[in-house]
Design an enzyme around this catalytic site. Structure first.
Site, PDB file in Angstrom:
ATOM      1  N   HIS A  82      -5.868 -11.628   5.301  1.00  0.00           N
ATOM      2  CA  HIS A  82      -5.523 -12.619   6.155  1.00  0.00           C
ATOM      3  C   HIS A  82      -5.606 -12.472   7.565  1.00  0.00           C
ATOM      4  O   HIS A  82      -5.355 -13.188   8.422  1.00  0.00           O
ATOM      5  CB  HIS A  82      -4.110 -13.316   5.750  1.00  0.00           C
ATOM      6  CG  HIS A  82      -2.946 -12.358   5.875  1.00  0.00           C
ATOM      7  ND1 HIS A  82      -2.399 -11.490   4.774  1.00  0.00           N
ATOM      8  CD2 HIS A  82      -2.275 -12.371   6.814  1.00  0.00           C
ATOM      9  CE1 HIS A  82      -1.588 -10.884   5.541  1.00  0.00           C
ATOM     10  NE2 HIS A  82      -1.134 -11.570   6.684  1.00  0.00           N
ATOM     11  N   ASP A 129      -6.071  -9.236  -0.858  1.00  0.00           N
ATOM     12  CA  ASP A 129      -5.896  -9.534   0.553  1.00  0.00           C
ATOM     13  C   ASP A 129      -6.053  -8.286   1.293  1.00  0.00           C
ATOM     14  O   ASP A 129      -5.163  -7.382   1.952  1.00  0.00           O
ATOM     15  CB  ASP A 129      -4.204  -9.629   0.706  1.00  0.00           C
ATOM     16  CG  ASP A 129      -3.754 -10.184   2.094  1.00  0.00           C
ATOM     17  OD1 ASP A 129      -4.696 -10.307   2.777  1.00  0.00           O
ATOM     18  OD2 ASP A 129      -2.600 -10.179   2.364  1.00  0.00           O
ATOM     19  N   GLY A 223       4.150 -10.009  11.558  1.00  0.00           N
ATOM     20  CA  GLY A 223       3.543  -9.158  12.413  1.00  0.00           C
ATOM     21  C   GLY A 223       3.317  -7.754  12.021  1.00  0.00           C
ATOM     22  O   GLY A 223       2.529  -6.911  12.620  1.00  0.00           O
ATOM     23  N   SER A 225       1.905  -7.502   8.932  1.00  0.00           N
ATOM     24  CA  SER A 225       0.484  -7.903   8.214  1.00  0.00           C
ATOM     25  C   SER A 225      -0.539  -6.713   8.489  1.00  0.00           C
ATOM     26  O   SER A 225      -0.595  -6.532   9.676  1.00  0.00           O
ATOM     27  CB  SER A 225       0.115  -9.253   8.543  1.00  0.00           C
ATOM     28  OG  SER A 225       0.718 -10.010   7.872  1.00  0.00           O
ATOM     29  N   GLY A 226      -1.081  -6.226   7.466  1.00  0.00           N
ATOM     30  CA  GLY A 226      -2.408  -5.204   7.509  1.00  0.00           C
ATOM     31  C   GLY A 226      -1.768  -3.820   7.599  1.00  0.00           C
ATOM     32  O   GLY A 226      -2.820  -3.005   7.494  1.00  0.00           O
TER      33      GLY A 226
END
Length: 280
Positions: A82, A129, A223, A225-226
């Site tokens: 995402h 994801d 924030g 994320s990933g």
């Protein structure tokens, strides 16, 4: 850093009716650890020190959104799907601690327009994801190095009960409207997918790995994320087993588990798309 835009809770509220058909009503609706555009820090974390997370990168998306990521090669970043979906440019910063300090010694920023989103990424079920960003040039420096992914011999390991470490610049609290200027980290314990599904229902599958948040006192948040969830193996080196994906729409401090994409499920995909060699 102060990126003055609104925090995104991607498309979850709009799907409330559909979600209620997928799971018991007492379960908590998930929300992506979206790239906030006002970005904060990991909840309950500690400040990272110079060189502690050489693989950690910051990912600025289309000049506004923010995610974390990790170097899995000197020219490849692993991040959440995402963080790539629908975007065009990614400014990757490696070797940073304080995000606003563009004069930080050894810091490198590279812009990329080349990303690969998993072909079966599903924003509704938050499945697959995972994505990579290919850099136009290799990055290097005293505080920059890649992290390894799991070996093939670890492919069936669930890591339940293992204490894993996640790092990032995500929100420090639900009330926060901006990411942390300082890189932080926190240690979290991996739980069973069965326990995680008690909160999130049927969206929890083999492609996901979850951690306990100790009643919401420690967690990832928007924030992050990933960003990488890593374990330390017997040789003392880190291995990335998860990619920050989503948490509860009730909030990062709600006490619900935090969920990650399970890297062991994507070893073939990474070998093909990132060009890395997976250990036996």
């Amino acid at each position: 850093m102060r990126v003055l835009l609104a925090v995104l809770f991607l498309a979850v509220a709009a799907q409330a009716t559909s979600w209620s058909n997928l799971r018991p009503m007492n379960r908590v609706m998930p929300t992506l650890r979206a790239p906030p555009r006002y970005s904060g820090r990991i909840i309950g974390g500690s400040l990272a020190t110079t060189g502690q997370f050489k693989y950690q990168v910051a990912v600025l998306i289309d000049g506004g959104g923010f995610c974390g990521g990790s170097l899995i090669a000197d020219n490849v970043v692993l991040t959440a799907g995402h963080c790539v979906d629908g975007a065009r440019t990614w400014d990757i910063t490696a070797g940073a601690l304080k995000y606003s300090n563009t004069n930080e010694a050894g810091r490198v920023t590279v812009r990329s327009t080349d990303a690969v989103l998993h072909e079966n990424y599903n924003s509704f079920t938050i499945n697959n994801d995972i994505a990579i960003v290919r850099l136009t040039s290799a990055v290097s420096g005293p505080n920059i190095a890649s992290v390894r992914v799991p070996s093939r011999s670890q492919a069936s390991d669930q890591f339940v009960g293992t204490v894993a470490r996640v790092s990032g610049w995500g929100k420090p609290s639900d009330a926060s409207s901006a990411i942390s200027d300082d890189l932080k980290f926190v240690d979290l314990t991996v739980i069973t997918n069965t326990l995680c599904a008690d909160y999130y229902g049927i969206i929890i599958n083999a492609n996901k790995i979850c951690v306990d948040t100790n009643g919401g006192s420690v967690s990832t948040c928007n924030g992050d994320s990933g960003g990488p969830l890593v374990i330390t193996e017997s040789d003392g080196l880190p291995t990335e087993v998860g990619i920050v994906s989503f948490g509860s729409s009730a909030g990062c401090e709600s006490g619900a588990p935090a969920a990650f994409a399970r890297v062991t499920e994507y070893l073939d995909w990474l070998e093909t798309n990132a060009g890395i060699t997976i250990r036996p």
